[in-house]
Design an enzyme around this catalytic site. Structure first.
Site, PDB file in Angstrom:
ATOM      1  N   CYS A   1     -25.788 -26.600  45.769  1.00 31.91           N
ATOM      2  CA  CYS A   1     -24.999 -26.462  44.508  1.00 31.91           C
ATOM      3  C   CYS A   1     -24.413 -27.042  44.051  1.00 31.91           C
ATOM      4  O   CYS A   1     -23.325 -27.470  44.219  1.00 31.91           O
ATOM      5  CB  CYS A   1     -25.056 -25.271  44.987  1.00 31.91           C
ATOM      6  SG  CYS A   1     -24.681 -23.875  43.292  1.00 31.91           S
TER       7      CYS A   1
ATOM      8  N   CYS B   1     -18.200 -22.949  44.759  1.00 37.69           N
ATOM      9  CA  CYS B   1     -19.255 -23.399  44.026  1.00 37.69           C
ATOM     10  C   CYS B   1     -19.288 -24.795  42.804  1.00 37.69           C
ATOM     11  O   CYS B   1     -18.605 -24.323  42.308  1.00 37.69           O
ATOM     12  CB  CYS B   1     -20.818 -22.064  43.724  1.00 37.69           C
ATOM     13  SG  CYS B   1     -22.077 -22.424  42.628  1.00 37.69           S
TER      14      CYS B   1
ATOM     15  N   CYS C   1     -22.608 -22.274  34.532  1.00 40.12           N
ATOM     16  CA  CYS C   1     -22.698 -20.683  35.319  1.00 40.12           C
ATOM     17  C   CYS C   1     -21.573 -19.581  34.709  1.00 40.12           C
ATOM     18  O   CYS C   1     -20.093 -20.493  34.982  1.00 40.12           O
ATOM     19  CB  CYS C   1     -22.820 -20.555  36.877  1.00 40.12           C
ATOM     20  SG  CYS C   1     -23.279 -19.243  37.384  1.00 40.12           S
TER      21      CYS C   1
ATOM     22  N   CYS D   1     -17.855 -19.047  41.159  1.00 38.78           N
ATOM     23  CA  CYS D   1     -17.523 -18.813  42.062  1.00 38.78           C
ATOM     24  C   CYS D   1     -16.483 -19.672  42.989  1.00 38.78           C
ATOM     25  O   CYS D   1     -17.054 -20.483  42.606  1.00 38.78           O
ATOM     26  CB  CYS D   1     -18.783 -18.316  43.516  1.00 38.78           C
ATOM     27  SG  CYS D   1     -20.195 -16.997  42.762  1.00 38.78           S
TER      28      CYS D   1
ATOM     29  N   CYS E   1     -36.353 -25.557  45.198  1.00 42.12           N
ATOM     30  CA  CYS E   1     -35.168 -24.676  44.244  1.00 42.12           C
ATOM     31  C   CYS E   1     -34.766 -25.456  43.227  1.00 42.12           C
ATOM     32  O   CYS E   1     -34.486 -26.221  42.004  1.00 42.12           O
ATOM     33  CB  CYS E   1     -33.706 -25.603  45.506  1.00 42.12           C
ATOM     34  SG  CYS E   1     -32.185 -24.317  45.199  1.00 42.12           S
TER      35      CYS E   1
ATOM     36  N   GLU F   1     -30.560 -29.378  38.220  1.00 41.62           N
ATOM     37  CA  GLU F   1     -31.061 -29.409  39.658  1.00 41.62           C
ATOM     38  C   GLU F   1     -32.065 -29.012  39.985  1.00 41.62           C
ATOM     39  O   GLU F   1     -31.851 -28.176  39.819  1.00 41.62           O
ATOM     40  CB  GLU F   1     -29.162 -29.810  40.222  1.00 41.62           C
ATOM     41  CG  GLU F   1     -28.533 -30.829  40.246  1.00 41.62           C
ATOM     42  CD  GLU F   1     -27.314 -30.293  41.289  1.00 41.62           C
ATOM     43  OE1 GLU F   1     -27.382 -29.625  42.064  1.00 41.62           O
ATOM     44  OE2 GLU F   1     -26.241 -30.750  40.776  1.00 41.62           O
TER      45      GLU F   1
HETATM   46  N1  SAH Z   1     -26.469 -17.621  40.733  1.00 41.53           N
HETATM   47  C1  SAH Z   1     -26.955 -17.286  41.783  1.00 41.53           C
HETATM   48  C2  SAH Z   1     -28.273 -18.159  42.327  1.00 41.53           C
HETATM   49  C3  SAH Z   1     -27.687 -19.713  42.126  1.00 41.53           C
HETATM   50  S1  SAH Z   1     -26.444 -19.765  43.824  1.00 41.53           S
HETATM   51  C4  SAH Z   1     -26.255 -16.687  42.714  1.00 41.53           C
HETATM   52  O1  SAH Z   1     -24.922 -16.955  43.401  1.00 41.53           O
HETATM   53  O2  SAH Z   1     -26.724 -15.805  44.214  1.00 41.53           O
HETATM   54  C5  SAH Z   1     -27.606 -20.097  45.249  1.00 41.53           C
HETATM   55  C6  SAH Z   1     -26.892 -19.295  46.595  1.00 41.53           C
HETATM   56  O3  SAH Z   1     -26.195 -20.677  46.627  1.00 41.53           O
HETATM   57  C7  SAH Z   1     -26.366 -18.950  46.187  1.00 41.53           C
HETATM   58  O4  SAH Z   1     -26.154 -17.876  48.118  1.00 41.53           O
HETATM   59  C8  SAH Z   1     -24.796 -19.585  46.302  1.00 41.53           C
HETATM   60  O5  SAH Z   1     -23.841 -18.814  47.146  1.00 41.53           O
HETATM   61  C9  SAH Z   1     -24.941 -20.818  47.375  1.00 41.53           C
HETATM   62  N2  SAH Z   1     -23.918 -21.528  47.214  1.00 41.53           N
HETATM   63  C10 SAH Z   1     -23.108 -22.137  46.347  1.00 41.53           C
HETATM   64  N3  SAH Z   1     -22.377 -23.092  46.892  1.00 41.53           N
HETATM   65  C11 SAH Z   1     -22.061 -22.758  47.979  1.00 41.53           C
HETATM   66  C12 SAH Z   1     -21.864 -23.790  48.871  1.00 41.53           C
HETATM   67  N4  SAH Z   1     -20.661 -24.503  48.661  1.00 41.53           N
HETATM   68  N5  SAH Z   1     -22.234 -24.075  49.806  1.00 41.53           N
HETATM   69  C13 SAH Z   1     -23.050 -23.099  51.130  1.00 41.53           C
HETATM   70  N6  SAH Z   1     -23.493 -22.633  49.692  1.00 41.53           N
HETATM   71  C14 SAH Z   1     -22.980 -22.070  48.358  1.00 41.53           C
HETATM   72 FE1  SF4 Z   2     -23.212 -18.581  39.662  1.00 43.09          FE
HETATM   73 FE2  SF4 Z   2     -22.589 -20.964  41.494  1.00 43.09          FE
HETATM   74 FE3  SF4 Z   2     -21.462 -18.062  42.061  1.00 43.09          FE
HETATM   75 FE4  SF4 Z   2     -24.434 -18.662  41.979  1.00 43.09          FE
HETATM   76  S1  SF4 Z   2     -22.558 -19.027  43.464  1.00 43.09           S
HETATM   77  S2  SF4 Z   2     -22.875 -17.187  40.128  1.00 43.09           S
HETATM   78  S3  SF4 Z   2     -24.548 -20.677  40.468  1.00 43.09           S
HETATM   79  S4  SF4 Z   2     -20.946 -19.791  40.006  1.00 43.09           S
END
Ligand code: SAH
Ligand code: SF4
Length: 342
Positions: free
Chosen positions: A331, A119, A112, A116, A105, A90
Site C-alpha cells: 500500500c 499506511c 486518503c 492510519c 487490487c 497504484e
Molecule cells: N482504505 C481501505 C482500503 C485500502 S487499504 C481500508 O483501510 O480498508 C487496504 C488494506 O491494506 C487495509 O486492510 C490496510 O489496513 C492494509 N494496509 C495498509 N498499510 C499497510 C501496511 N503497511 N502493511 C500491511 N497492510 C497495510
Molecule cells: Fe486510508 Fe490507508 Fe487507512 Fe486504508 S489503511 S483507510 S487507505 S490510510
C-alpha cells in the site's frame, strides 16, 4: 473528445445511433473495449477503415497512461497509473500459482483522509476522489498491458471506498455488466465508515465487505486509526451485526499484525471474544514495513500462534501472502517513491 472506456453498451448504442451506425457496431466496440482490451480505435479491425477514421474524430479509447511498471519475481505486477490531470494511483495485479484467478487490487482515491498510522497512502493526505471511469481504467490498464482478463477485484489499493461510495458502486455495476466480473468476485475493504455500512446493509450489494479492524479494543485501535475516535469499535460492531443480519452475508475482518503491539496472546483472545457473535472470516495481514516508524513485522511463529488461537474460537482464518515484496507492492509505496525521486 469522448472517452470510450467506462461506457456501457446502452451508451455506446446511443453514440452509434447519433453517428448513423447500427446497434451491432456498438456491440463490436464494446467487445473491443472490455474483452479484447484494446487501447486505440485503430485496433478495432472489424470496423471499416472509413468508419474508424470518422470515429477517431469524436472518440478515443482512453487517456490513461502507465507511468511506472514493476514486475516481481513472484509474478505480481505493480502499476502506477496516470490520469489526464497528472494524478497517479497504484494498481496491482496478483497471480496465485495454485489458482486460475487474476486479482486486481484497485485504488479509489488519490491519497486518503483517514490517515492510519501504518499506511503510506494516508501519509500523503487526501487529494481527490477517483471517478468511476478512473476506477475501471485501472483494470483495463492491466488487461491492455498483459493481454489477460482480470477475474477478481479487491478495493484495497489507495483510498477509502466508503468515502467515495457513489463512484465505487457505479464501477461495481460496470464490472458486473460489462467486464462480466461477478459481484462475488469483488471485495470492498473499509476502515469502518459506520453510516455507509448502514447504507450498504439496505443495498443489494453482493460483493464481500472487508473491515479493517486491526485491534480488538478502542484504545489500541485509536492508536492505529484516528477514525476510531469518530467511529468507535463498539458502534462499528453494531453496524456490522446489522449488515450481516440484513444481507445474510459473511464479512471479512482484516487484522494487521504488528510485532509486540497487537499480536500478543491477550490480543488474540480479546479479538476472538469481540468477534464471537459476528459471522466472519478473519484475514491476518503481517505488517509491511512501508514508512519510517517503530512498527515491526511479527515472526512467523507469532503469526501462527495468533492464527491458532483464533481458529480455536471456531473462525476461518487466513494469513495474507506477501506479494511482490521485491517491488514495494505494499500500500502506497510506489507513489511515495516517485514523489521522493522527483
Ligand atoms: N482504505 C481501505 C482500503 C485500502 S487499504 C481500508 O483501510 O480498508 C487496504 C488494506 O491494506 C487495509 O486492510 C490496510 O489496513 C492494509 N494496509 C495498509 N498499510 C499497510 C501496511 N503497511 N502493511 C500491511 N497492510 C497495510
Ligand atoms: Fe486510508 Fe490507508 Fe487507512 Fe486504508 S489503511 S483507510 S487507505 S490510510
Amino acid at each position: 473528445m469522448k472517452i470510450l472506456a467506462g461506457l456501457k453498451l446502452k451508451e455506446l448504442e446511443v453514440m452509434m445511433e447519433e453517428m448513423g451506425a447500427t446497434k451491432f457496431r456498438a456491440k463490436q466496440i464494446h467487445n473491443w473495449i472490455y474483452s479484447k482490451s484494446v487501447s486505440s480505435i485503430d485496433e478495432m479491425t472489424n470496423l471499416s477503415k472509413d468508419f474508424r477514421e470518422d470515429f477517431k474524430k469524436v472518440a478515443t479509447v482512453t487517456e490513461t497512461k502507465i507511468k511506472l511498471k514493476q514486475v516481481s519475481s513472484d509474478g505480481t505486477i505493480k502499476y502506477l497509473v496516470e490520469f489526464p490531470d497528472g494524478e497517479c494511483v497504484e494498481t496491482v495485479l496478483m497471480r496465485f500459482d495454485n489458482r486460475a484467478n487474476l486479482t486486481a487490487c484497485v485504488s479509489c482515491q488519490v491519497g486518503c483522509a483517514v490517515n492510519c498510522s501504518f499506511c503510506a497512502t494516508g501519509k500523503g493526505g487526501f487529494k481527490r476522489n477517483l471517478t468511476y471511469q478512473e476506477i475501471l481504467e485501472q483494470v483495463l490498464t492491466i488487461q491492455r498491458d498483459t493481454g489477460l482478463k482480470v477475474t477478481n477485484i479487491v478495493f484495497m489499493g489507495q483510498g477509502e471506498p466508503l468515502l467515495n461510495l457513489q463512484n465505487v458502486l457505479k464501477a461495481l455495476e460496470i464490472f458486473n455488466d460489462d467486464f462480466q466480473i461477478g459481484a462475488r468476485r469483488i471485495t470492498i475493504s473499509t476502515s469502518g465508515i459506520i453510516p455507509k455500512i448502514y447504507e450498504l446493509a439496505e443495498s443489494e450489494l453482493q460483493s464481500t465487505l472487508a473491515i479493517s479492524l486491526h485491534a480488538p479494543n478502542h484504545k489500541l485501535r485509536a492508536e492505529l486509526m484516528p477514525i476510531e475516535n469518530k467511529y468507535p469499535i463498539d458502534d462499528l460492531k453494531k453496524a456490522l451485526s446489522n449488515y450481516i443480519e440484513k444481507t445474510g452475508r459473511r464479512i471479512t475482518v482484516e487484522y494487521i499484525l504488528i510485532h509486540g503491539f497487537n499480536d500478543t496472546t491477550d490480543c488474540a483472545k480479546e479479538l476472538a471474544y469481540f468477534l464471537k457473535d459476528l459471522k466472519c472470516n478473519i484475514n491476518l495481514i503481517p505488517y509491511n514495513s512501508v514508512i519510517e516508524n517503530d512498527y515491526k513485522k511479527p515472526s512467523n511463529n507469532d503469526i501462527m500462534k495468533f492464527k491458532y488461537l483464533l481458529e480455536h474460537s471456531g473462525k476461518k482464518v487466513t494469513v495474507r501472502l506477501e506479494r511482490g515484496a521485491d517491488i514495494d507492492a505494499a500500500c502506497g509505496q510506489l507513489r511515495g517513491k516517485l514523489h521522493k525521486e522527483k
